[in-house]
Design an enzyme around this catalytic site. Structure first.
Site, PDB file in Angstrom:
ATOM      1  N   ASP A   1       5.579   6.639  -0.186  1.00  0.00           N
ATOM      2  CA  ASP A   1       5.601   5.274   0.325  1.00  0.00           C
ATOM      3  C   ASP A   1       7.081   4.898   0.786  1.00  0.00           C
ATOM      4  O   ASP A   1       8.013   5.146  -0.229  1.00  0.00           O
ATOM      5  CB  ASP A   1       5.094   4.381  -0.846  1.00  0.00           C
ATOM      6  CG  ASP A   1       4.641   3.159  -0.117  1.00  0.00           C
ATOM      7  OD1 ASP A   1       5.103   2.618   1.003  1.00  0.00           O
ATOM      8  OD2 ASP A   1       3.732   2.337  -0.661  1.00  0.00           O
ATOM      9  N   ASP A   2       7.392   4.470   1.909  1.00  0.00           N
ATOM     10  CA  ASP A   2       8.726   3.948   2.435  1.00  0.00           C
ATOM     11  C   ASP A   2       9.584   5.137   2.230  1.00  0.00           C
ATOM     12  O   ASP A   2      10.790   4.669   1.943  1.00  0.00           O
ATOM     13  CB  ASP A   2       8.947   2.537   1.535  1.00  0.00           C
ATOM     14  CG  ASP A   2       8.245   1.749   1.894  1.00  0.00           C
ATOM     15  OD1 ASP A   2       7.250   1.594   2.861  1.00  0.00           O
ATOM     16  OD2 ASP A   2       8.526   0.611   1.265  1.00  0.00           O
TER      17      ASP A   2
ATOM     18  N   CYS B   1       2.259  -0.237   5.964  1.00  0.00           N
ATOM     19  CA  CYS B   1       1.281   0.417   4.984  1.00  0.00           C
ATOM     20  C   CYS B   1      -0.132   0.807   5.357  1.00  0.00           C
ATOM     21  O   CYS B   1      -0.565   1.742   5.554  1.00  0.00           O
ATOM     22  CB  CYS B   1       1.300  -0.383   3.567  1.00  0.00           C
ATOM     23  SG  CYS B   1       3.047  -0.295   2.808  1.00  0.00           S
TER      24      CYS B   1
ATOM     25  N   ARG C   1      -2.261   4.125   6.756  1.00  0.00           N
ATOM     26  CA  ARG C   1      -3.129   4.798   5.690  1.00  0.00           C
ATOM     27  C   ARG C   1      -4.477   4.835   6.386  1.00  0.00           C
ATOM     28  O   ARG C   1      -5.319   5.881   6.123  1.00  0.00           O
ATOM     29  CB  ARG C   1      -2.985   4.045   4.198  1.00  0.00           C
ATOM     30  CG  ARG C   1      -1.853   4.272   3.598  1.00  0.00           C
ATOM     31  CD  ARG C   1      -1.584   2.986   2.639  1.00  0.00           C
ATOM     32  NE  ARG C   1      -0.156   3.034   2.194  1.00  0.00           N
ATOM     33  CZ  ARG C   1       0.304   3.755   1.150  1.00  0.00           C
ATOM     34  NH1 ARG C   1      -0.511   4.606   0.449  1.00  0.00           N
ATOM     35  NH2 ARG C   1       1.618   3.933   0.929  1.00  0.00           N
TER      36      ARG C   1
ATOM     37  N   LYS D   1      -2.110   4.327  -4.708  1.00  0.00           N
ATOM     38  CA  LYS D   1      -2.119   3.177  -3.744  1.00  0.00           C
ATOM     39  C   LYS D   1      -3.215   3.353  -2.934  1.00  0.00           C
ATOM     40  O   LYS D   1      -3.389   4.298  -2.125  1.00  0.00           O
ATOM     41  CB  LYS D   1      -0.852   2.851  -3.091  1.00  0.00           C
ATOM     42  CG  LYS D   1      -0.739   1.609  -2.245  1.00  0.00           C
ATOM     43  CD  LYS D   1       0.617   1.464  -1.824  1.00  0.00           C
ATOM     44  CE  LYS D   1       0.579   0.624  -0.322  1.00  0.00           C
ATOM     45  NZ  LYS D   1       2.066   0.522   0.058  1.00  0.00           N
TER      46      LYS D   1
ATOM     47  N   HIS E   1      -4.558   0.273  -0.508  1.00  0.00           N
ATOM     48  CA  HIS E   1      -4.228  -0.787   0.421  1.00  0.00           C
ATOM     49  C   HIS E   1      -5.214  -0.709   1.748  1.00  0.00           C
ATOM     50  O   HIS E   1      -4.692  -1.169   2.786  1.00  0.00           O
ATOM     51  CB  HIS E   1      -2.759  -0.588   0.943  1.00  0.00           C
ATOM     52  CG  HIS E   1      -2.046  -2.029   1.080  1.00  0.00           C
ATOM     53  ND1 HIS E   1      -0.703  -2.120   1.235  1.00  0.00           N
ATOM     54  CD2 HIS E   1      -2.641  -3.215   1.359  1.00  0.00           C
ATOM     55  CE1 HIS E   1      -0.503  -3.275   1.573  1.00  0.00           C
ATOM     56  NE2 HIS E   1      -1.630  -3.996   1.634  1.00  0.00           N
TER      57      HIS E   1
ATOM     58  N   SER F   1       0.096  -2.342  -2.673  1.00  0.00           N
ATOM     59  CA  SER F   1       1.666  -2.220  -3.076  1.00  0.00           C
ATOM     60  C   SER F   1       1.806  -2.726  -4.362  1.00  0.00           C
ATOM     61  O   SER F   1       1.364  -3.637  -4.718  1.00  0.00           O
ATOM     62  CB  SER F   1       2.466  -2.661  -2.169  1.00  0.00           C
ATOM     63  OG  SER F   1       2.224  -1.983  -0.889  1.00  0.00           O
TER      64      SER F   1
ATOM     65  N   HIS G   1       8.507   3.123  -2.951  1.00  0.00           N
ATOM     66  CA  HIS G   1       8.479   1.525  -2.496  1.00  0.00           C
ATOM     67  C   HIS G   1       9.250   0.842  -3.636  1.00  0.00           C
ATOM     68  O   HIS G   1       8.898   1.249  -4.865  1.00  0.00           O
ATOM     69  CB  HIS G   1       6.982   1.203  -2.260  1.00  0.00           C
ATOM     70  CG  HIS G   1       6.631  -0.146  -1.694  1.00  0.00           C
ATOM     71  ND1 HIS G   1       6.839  -1.125  -2.468  1.00  0.00           N
ATOM     72  CD2 HIS G   1       5.818  -0.413  -0.425  1.00  0.00           C
ATOM     73  CE1 HIS G   1       6.677  -2.340  -1.266  1.00  0.00           C
ATOM     74  NE2 HIS G   1       5.886  -1.758  -0.376  1.00  0.00           N
TER      75      HIS G   1
ATOM     76  N   ASP H   1       4.179   7.379   4.570  1.00  0.00           N
ATOM     77  CA  ASP H   1       3.348   6.467   5.084  1.00  0.00           C
ATOM     78  C   ASP H   1       4.260   5.692   6.276  1.00  0.00           C
ATOM     79  O   ASP H   1       3.754   5.024   7.314  1.00  0.00           O
ATOM     80  CB  ASP H   1       2.822   5.514   4.439  1.00  0.00           C
ATOM     81  CG  ASP H   1       3.834   4.432   3.648  1.00  0.00           C
ATOM     82  OD1 ASP H   1       5.012   4.898   3.529  1.00  0.00           O
ATOM     83  OD2 ASP H   1       3.410   3.382   3.412  1.00  0.00           O
ATOM     84  N   ASN H   2       5.474   5.591   6.189  1.00  0.00           N
ATOM     85  CA  ASN H   2       6.295   5.060   7.091  1.00  0.00           C
ATOM     86  C   ASN H   2       7.780   5.289   6.612  1.00  0.00           C
ATOM     87  O   ASN H   2       8.090   5.897   5.611  1.00  0.00           O
ATOM     88  CB  ASN H   2       6.087   3.550   7.310  1.00  0.00           C
ATOM     89  CG  ASN H   2       5.941   2.535   6.100  1.00  0.00           C
ATOM     90  OD1 ASN H   2       4.808   2.282   5.823  1.00  0.00           O
ATOM     91  ND2 ASN H   2       7.091   2.431   5.335  1.00  0.00           N
TER      92      ASN H   2
ATOM     93  N   LYS I   1      11.372   0.694   8.770  1.00  0.00           N
ATOM     94  CA  LYS I   1      10.071   0.280   8.642  1.00  0.00           C
ATOM     95  C   LYS I   1       9.490  -0.855   9.264  1.00  0.00           C
ATOM     96  O   LYS I   1      10.548  -1.908   9.619  1.00  0.00           O
ATOM     97  CB  LYS I   1       9.667   0.142   7.006  1.00  0.00           C
ATOM     98  CG  LYS I   1       8.660  -0.354   6.558  1.00  0.00           C
ATOM     99  CD  LYS I   1       8.401  -0.615   5.365  1.00  0.00           C
ATOM    100  CE  LYS I   1       7.062  -1.465   4.684  1.00  0.00           C
ATOM    101  NZ  LYS I   1       7.094  -1.469   3.036  1.00  0.00           N
TER     102      LYS I   1
END
Length: 536
Positions: free
Chosen positions: A37-38, A77, A81, A130, A132, A155, A244, A293-294, A324
């Site tokens: 994540d991130d 996010c 996903r 996660k 989301h 998140s 994240h 994811d990004n 992001k």
């Protein structure tokens, strides 16, 4: 300080007791998709020499194939996903921006997930981490093709905890039982604690972030063991909390690495341990795909990841972040490593233009299954690229707006070979609090990424290079938009209702409760699961 992974070695021996040689039905491989994540492109040491905290991921790259021109399907996010699990952009599947704690909807129910296709093909399926993509009713992962779910519905900064970790600005812990005064902080959730689910049961609220990494690792290993014992191939979707915010570090970080480096090191250890579990099944039985994811959340300053060379210099000169939420390279170019001994070449670096969109059709093909009918896909079956037979990926790759500028989900940036075209630009919030204004470009800005990875200087519109490539870009853009408009597209329900916010004990402040944890049982999708608190 104590090694935070000291539990892993004895736990591994316990978990692997009883593992037999892999019994893969009809030659179907197991699949593990690990989604960070991130995470920044430069957070992988194999990508960026300045990064020293990822020796296990670097080893994974040395034993597999590393993709250096790999992109998330969106720069935030939920859309990212949704696209990974459907192989379709948000403009098709309806998920264009993030869902909230009180969201009624989620990934539209007429969209077919990768888990649903693989389960139909005989796979055991699990989502750990996660989600989301909606938690109310049948949007919950237990109804989206996953036999087992252990994790959080969104998140981990979207609910208070007793272990708030490191964030900018810092957030207070959950109010305790009987506490009357609640501290309101901007960007902090204080009214409802973060829930931890097992299937559709809240097993802890607030979730303990300090132990979450270990819990994910343990549940992942238990799922792998059960699937192996059953003789069925398995699909594990492991969506990490790392990187994240809030960041959790198990001990005081060494001065050289700081908080972010220590958290990155913990993520590296987790991935290395999952690889060890997968290898124990017999090397060659399991494909492991690691990506993100990004890009980094730049407004979190020193708690944000590393972009490597993809700094979006043109945007930075005008204010705001180019990571992001943006369509600059730093927003969507992410690390990617695929490992499958005996099938995917070791120590190979590929410059093929690939995306998280490709995970769905590629794994479906490798499983011997078929894509759902009556819809088009943005992802490709890139197994020839994985196997080293080809280095050709997408001819055209679309980058949807993800919050920094333009309407959510609309396509106003695209890639054609080495050229990147922007019809709209904008900067997300940067560490200094600035944002870059939305600017529309007609004709588009065009960068040659082969010469300008920093996206510093667009081509001169009067140049022969610009004039030569513009017609091809214009055609590709028009064809892509027409293809989307004529597809079977859906729209997500983004309505909100406080009543659907996950809360196991409404009578307690912040919904605080802690259900005594029983031994986890696999959820048979043909049976109605029993729970003390149902997220319906």
């Amino acid at each position: 300080t104590r090694n935070p992974w000291s539990w892993a070695v004895p736990m591994l021996s316990v978990v692997l007791v009883g593992f037999s040689a892999p019994r893969v039905a009809h030659g179907q491989p197991n699949f593990i998709v690990i989604l960070a994540d991130d995470v920044g492109w430069g957070d992988l040491g194999a990508n960026w020499a300045e990064t020293k905290e990822t020796p296990r991921l670097d080893q994974l790259a040395a034993e597999g194939t590393r993709f250096v021109d790999f992109h998330s399907a969106a720069s935030t996010c939920s859309p990212s996903r949704a696209s990974l699990l459907t192989g379709r952009l948000g403009a098709r599947n309806g998920v264009t921006h993030n869902f909230a704690v009180s969201s009624v909807g989620g990934l539209p129910l007429n969209e077919t997930t990768l888990a649903e296709v693989l389960r139909e093909a005989g796979y055991s399926t699990a989502a750990i981490g996660k989600w989301h993509l909606g938690h109310h009713g049948h949007h919950h992962p237990s109804f989206r093709g996953f036999d087992y779910f252990f994790g959080i519905p969104y998140s981990h900064d979207m609910g208070c905890t007793d272990t708030p970790g490191y964030n900018l600005p810092p957030c207070p812990p959950c109010p305790q039982h009987g506490t009357a005064a609640r501290v309101a902080r901007r960007d902090c959730y204080t009214d409802v604690a973060l829930p931890l689910f097992e299937n559709i049961t809240i097993v802890q609220q607030p979730a303990n972030l300090s132990s979450l990494t270990a819990r994910y690792a343990q549940e992942a290993a238990r799922f792998i063991r059960r699937a192996s014992d059953s003789g069925r191939p398995f699909f594990l979707y492991l969506a990490l909390a790392h990187m994240h915010v809030p960041l959790e570090v198990p001990s005081l970080p060494p001065p050289a690495s700081g908080i972010y480096g220590a958290s990155l090191s913990e993520m590296d250890s987790l991935v290395g341990w999952i690889k060890q579990v997968a290898d124990s099944l017999g090397k060659g039985s399991t494909l492991l795909w690691f990506t993100g994811d990004n890009g980094p959340w730049a407004q979190k300053c020193e708690l944000a990841g590393r972009l490597g060379p993809f700094v979006g210099a043109w945007q930075r000169q005008r204010g705001g972040s180019s990571a992001k939420q943006t369509t600059w390279e730093g927003g969507h170019r992410v690390p990617a490593v695929v490992y499958w001994p005996g099938h995917i070449p070791a120590n190979r670096t590929s410059s093929a233009l690939l995306s998280t969109l490709d995970i769905f059709p590629t794994l479906v093909a490798l499983a011997g299954a078929s894509l759902p009918l009556n819809r088009r896909f943005d992802g490709l079956d890139v197994s020839p690229v994985l196997f080293g037979w080809s280095d050709v990926g997408h001819k055209v790759l679309l980058h949807p707006n993800s919050g920094a500028a333009g309407r959510y989900g609309e396509i106003e940036a695209l890639r054609l070979a080495q050229y990147k075209a922007f019809y709209t630009t904008g900067g997300a919030m940067a560490c200094d609090g600035s944002t870059g204004p939305a600017e529309h470009h007609q004709p588009p800005l065009i960068f040659n990424l082969d010469r300008d990875t920093q996206e510093r200087q667009p081509l001169d519109v009067a140049s022969s290079e610009y004039q030569a490539v513009l017609p091809a870009i214009s055609r590709a853009y028009a064809q892509a938009l027409e293809d989307i408009m004529t597809d079977n597209i859906t729209a997500a329900d983004y309505s909100k209702d406080p009543a659907v916010t996950p809360c196991c004990s409404p009578q307690h402040v912040a919904c605080r409760c802690q259900v005594p944890r029983a031994r986890p049982a696999m959820l048979d999708h043909r049976q109605e699961p029993r729970a003390r608190w149902l997220c319906l």
